[in-house]
Design a protein around this motif. Structure first.
Motif, PDB file in Angstrom:
ATOM      1  N   ASP A  64      21.665  44.262  70.417  1.00 39.94           N
ATOM      2  CA  ASP A  64      22.205  45.281  71.310  1.00 39.94           C
ATOM      3  C   ASP A  64      21.490  45.292  72.656  1.00 39.94           C
ATOM      4  OD1 ASP A  64      24.182  46.472  69.669  1.00 39.94           O
ATOM      5  OD2 ASP A  64      22.602  47.423  68.488  1.00 39.94           O
ATOM      6  N   THR A 106      19.234  47.007  75.310  1.00 35.64           N
ATOM      7  CA  THR A 106      18.053  47.868  75.156  1.00 35.64           C
ATOM      8  C   THR A 106      18.295  49.199  75.857  1.00 35.64           C
ATOM      9  OG1 THR A 106      16.592  45.950  75.073  1.00 35.64           O
ATOM     10  CG2 THR A 106      15.580  48.078  75.570  1.00 35.64           C
ATOM     11  N   ALA A 107      18.053  50.287  75.150  1.00 40.17           N
ATOM     12  CA  ALA A 107      18.223  51.620  75.723  1.00 40.17           C
ATOM     13  C   ALA A 107      17.116  52.529  75.208  1.00 40.17           C
ATOM     14  CB  ALA A 107      19.583  52.193  75.355  1.00 40.17           C
ATOM     15  N   ILE A 117      16.288  52.009  85.687  1.00 41.88           N
ATOM     16  CA  ILE A 117      16.684  51.586  84.336  1.00 41.88           C
ATOM     17  C   ILE A 117      16.617  50.070  84.278  1.00 41.88           C
ATOM     18  CG2 ILE A 117      18.520  51.565  82.598  1.00 41.88           C
ATOM     19  CD1 ILE A 117      19.587  54.128  83.833  1.00 41.88           C
TER      20      ILE A 117
END
Length: 280
Positions: free
Chosen positions: A54, A56-57, A66
């Motif tokens: 996924d 990256t968060a 961000i």
């Protein structure tokens, strides 16, 4: 009506390409299309992107930059295999203008193709048959007792599918196993069946709210729990019904051939479950 007779004296040639006469019956008769999600392609192969990692968060401070990241994909490539059926009919039938004549010829070929598709789906057959559930690496498995006494194996199958992100929508098994499970009672000494009837379809049984589909191609003592959203039936758009007037010229007969290209894709193998009795 016989394939070698005609009930009409009218003259109208069966179309050279009449793919819908094959496609619709196959989709109606095949368990693959009932339990899977149909995907159309006009290419020789079909590629499915499978998410490997996924983006990256996470939490960030107000006003902070961000950090960008990429999702990684592993492609799953499937090549539709050609299924075909051939029947020989009289020229009178080929020239029959009655729509039922063409429909009967198409359905006869479609039955052959539907059976071949389902045989490939539930048995590990050699090429050029497409790979199905029997040879699916990574499929979830559940062991059942020699004789079913309750629905615990099915509860476990639902749980394993959910753990993999799937959602079982159908159970598929052979007639003998379906009958064995259908005979289960809700209590000792009771005559009331443990399975729930599907009130929307006369005669259909359900296990944990999922319909039970019977196929003669599922091996004995095996039940498959299939997650419809995770099972793609890849179908080429070039399904054909071809008529040839020359191959059987000396007997005044006509060859009618139907071809359809189909492959299976299970992007998340563990979303599907194979339940096997201990006796197997």
């Amino acid at each position: 009506m016989s394939m070698l007779t005609s009930s009409s004296g009218a003259s109208a040639v069966l179309p050279v390409e009449y793919g819908e006469i094959v496609t619709k019956p196959v989709e109606a008769l095949s368990v693959a299309y009932l339990t899977g999600t149909k995907v159309l392609t006009n290419s020789n192969s079909y590629e499915i992107p499978i998410l490997a990692s996924d983006v990256t968060a996470g939490a960030i401070a107000e006003g902070a930059e961000i950090t960008p990241s990429d999702a990684a994909f592993n492609p799953l490539r499937v090549v539709p295999a050609k299924f075909g059926g051939l029947t020989i009919i009289s020229r009178e039938l080929a020239d029959d203008s009655n729509p039922s004549a063409a429909d009967q010829v198409g359905r006869s070929i479609a039955r052959q193709i539907a059976n071949s598709v389902d045989n490939s789906l539930f048995n590990a057959l050699s090429a050029p048959n497409p790979a199905g559930f029997a040879s699916l690496s990574g499929i979830s498995t559940v062991g059942a007792p020699v004789a079913y006494t309750n629905l615990d194996p099915f509860e476990e199958a639902v749980s394993k599918s959910e753990a993999a992100g799937g959602r079982i929508t159908h159970w598929v098994t052979g007639a003998a196993t379906a009958l064995e499970i259908a005979k289960l009672k809700d209590a000792s000494g009771s005559n009331r069946g443990l399975l729930n009837p599907d009130l929307a379809v006369e005669g259909r049984r359900t296990i944990l709210g999922r319909p039970v589909v019977v196929s003669p191609y599922v091996p004995a003592d095996v039940v498959y729990g299939i997650s419809k959203d995770d099972f793609l039936v890849v179908t080429r758009e070039d399904t054909r019904l071809d008529v040839d007037h020359s191959a059987y010229f000396s007997s005044d007969r006509v060859g009618v051939r139907g071809t359809m290209r189909v492959a299976f894709a299970m992007p998340v193998p563990a979303a599907h479950v194979r339940i096997t009795n201990a006796a197997s």
